[in-house]
Design a protein around this motif. Sequence first.
Motif, PDB file in Angstrom:
ATOM      1  N   ASP A 168       0.831  -1.202   0.000  1.00 56.74           N
ATOM      2  CA  ASP A 168       0.000   0.000   0.000  1.00 56.74           C
ATOM      3  C   ASP A 168       0.871   1.259   0.000  1.00 56.74           C
ATOM      4  O   ASP A 168       0.664   2.167  -0.808  1.00 56.74           O
ATOM      5  CB  ASP A 168      -0.937  -0.009   1.208  1.00 56.74           C
ATOM      6  CG  ASP A 168      -1.859   1.186   1.226  1.00 56.74           C
ATOM      7  OD1 ASP A 168      -2.543   1.431   0.201  1.00 56.74           O
ATOM      8  OD2 ASP A 168      -1.906   1.889   2.254  1.00 56.74           O
ATOM      9  N   LEU A 169       1.862   1.330   0.891  1.00 59.68           N
ATOM     10  CA  LEU A 169       2.761   2.473   0.934  1.00 59.68           C
ATOM     11  C   LEU A 169       3.558   2.570  -0.361  1.00 59.68           C
ATOM     12  O   LEU A 169       3.734   3.657  -0.919  1.00 59.68           O
ATOM     13  CB  LEU A 169       3.698   2.379   2.145  1.00 59.68           C
ATOM     14  CG  LEU A 169       4.740   3.492   2.282  1.00 59.68           C
ATOM     15  CD1 LEU A 169       4.078   4.862   2.324  1.00 59.68           C
ATOM     16  CD2 LEU A 169       5.593   3.253   3.519  1.00 59.68           C
ATOM     17  N   TRP A 170       4.029   1.445  -0.861  1.00 57.47           N
ATOM     18  CA  TRP A 170       4.771   1.406  -2.119  1.00 57.47           C
ATOM     19  C   TRP A 170       3.943   2.036  -3.246  1.00 57.47           C
ATOM     20  O   TRP A 170       4.439   2.883  -3.996  1.00 57.47           O
ATOM     21  CB  TRP A 170       5.142  -0.038  -2.464  1.00 57.47           C
ATOM     22  CG  TRP A 170       5.675  -0.208  -3.840  1.00 57.47           C
ATOM     23  CD1 TRP A 170       4.979  -0.595  -4.951  1.00 57.47           C
ATOM     24  CD2 TRP A 170       7.016   0.023  -4.285  1.00 57.47           C
ATOM     25  NE1 TRP A 170       5.809  -0.626  -6.034  1.00 57.47           N
ATOM     26  CE2 TRP A 170       7.053  -0.253  -5.661  1.00 57.47           C
ATOM     27  CE3 TRP A 170       8.175   0.431  -3.643  1.00 57.47           C
ATOM     28  CZ2 TRP A 170       8.212  -0.125  -6.417  1.00 57.47           C
ATOM     29  CZ3 TRP A 170       9.335   0.556  -4.390  1.00 57.47           C
ATOM     30  CH2 TRP A 170       9.342   0.275  -5.758  1.00 57.47           C
ATOM     31  N   GLU A 171       2.694   1.650  -3.345  1.00 59.26           N
ATOM     32  CA  GLU A 171       1.822   2.168  -4.411  1.00 59.26           C
ATOM     33  C   GLU A 171       1.581   3.668  -4.249  1.00 59.26           C
ATOM     34  O   GLU A 171       1.563   4.400  -5.244  1.00 59.26           O
ATOM     35  CB  GLU A 171       0.487   1.414  -4.445  1.00 59.26           C
ATOM     36  CG  GLU A 171       0.614  -0.035  -4.886  1.00 59.26           C
ATOM     37  CD  GLU A 171       1.145  -0.186  -6.313  1.00 59.26           C
ATOM     38  OE1 GLU A 171       0.886   0.700  -7.162  1.00 59.26           O
ATOM     39  OE2 GLU A 171       1.828  -1.191  -6.586  1.00 59.26           O
ATOM     40  N   LYS A 172       1.401   4.131  -3.013  1.00 58.97           N
ATOM     41  CA  LYS A 172       1.212   5.565  -2.773  1.00 58.97           C
ATOM     42  C   LYS A 172       2.436   6.356  -3.224  1.00 58.97           C
ATOM     43  O   LYS A 172       2.311   7.416  -3.831  1.00 58.97           O
ATOM     44  CB  LYS A 172       0.928   5.832  -1.296  1.00 58.97           C
ATOM     45  CG  LYS A 172      -0.453   5.423  -0.854  1.00 58.97           C
ATOM     46  CD  LYS A 172      -0.657   5.705   0.617  1.00 58.97           C
ATOM     47  CE  LYS A 172      -2.028   5.248   1.070  1.00 58.97           C
ATOM     48  NZ  LYS A 172      -2.232   5.444   2.510  1.00 58.97           N
ATOM     49  N   LEU A 173       3.618   5.841  -2.917  1.00 64.57           N
ATOM     50  CA  LEU A 173       4.848   6.526  -3.325  1.00 64.57           C
ATOM     51  C   LEU A 173       5.033   6.472  -4.836  1.00 64.57           C
ATOM     52  O   LEU A 173       5.462   7.464  -5.444  1.00 64.57           O
ATOM     53  CB  LEU A 173       6.064   5.926  -2.605  1.00 64.57           C
ATOM     54  CG  LEU A 173       6.108   6.136  -1.099  1.00 64.57           C
ATOM     55  CD1 LEU A 173       7.301   5.400  -0.493  1.00 64.57           C
ATOM     56  CD2 LEU A 173       6.160   7.619  -0.743  1.00 64.57           C
ATOM     57  N   LYS A 174       4.702   5.354  -5.456  1.00 69.49           N
ATOM     58  CA  LYS A 174       4.832   5.222  -6.911  1.00 69.49           C
ATOM     59  C   LYS A 174       3.962   6.251  -7.634  1.00 69.49           C
ATOM     60  O   LYS A 174       4.372   6.836  -8.631  1.00 69.49           O
ATOM     61  CB  LYS A 174       4.446   3.808  -7.380  1.00 69.49           C
ATOM     62  CG  LYS A 174       5.505   2.752  -7.223  1.00 69.49           C
ATOM     63  CD  LYS A 174       6.778   3.096  -7.929  1.00 69.49           C
ATOM     64  CE  LYS A 174       6.841   2.523  -9.318  1.00 69.49           C
ATOM     65  NZ  LYS A 174       8.177   2.727  -9.925  1.00 69.49           N
TER      66      LYS A 174
END
Length: 141
Positions: A128-134
């Motif tokens: 989830d955090l990865w996708e937000k940063l991407k």
Amino acid sequence: MYINETKIKVRYVETDQMGIVHHSNYYSWFEVGRTEFFEQTGMSYGDIECQGILFPLIESGCIYKEGAKYQDELTIRTWIQELGNVRVTFCYEVIRDRDHKLLAAGKTVHAFVNREFKPINLKKINKDLWEKLKVLIATEE
């Protein structure tokens, strides 16, 4: 690409005897910009740390073009330049508001680690955090 803009005003304590901001203060401003970057995107360092993810600094650099002075009003521009599975690179620009002059440009590189300071793969650990940063580094084509 999302770019955060944080406003600051140079305090007397941040200057040296010549009335110019001491170089070490730019790194504090980078941190202010990075913190605001996260907060403006609905995340905070505190929230991320509560999930067991830390971002220790592993590299930094700054190019100084012209010194900021006491009471200058500045904008700190912050964005993610690169996002990898185990690290993230933030870039910064310090711009004097009255003439829009670029005073300094810098970057910091942070590793993703757990509470024991062991490197983690953010994409696997917290998708989830990865996708937000991407999403924040996606550029319009």
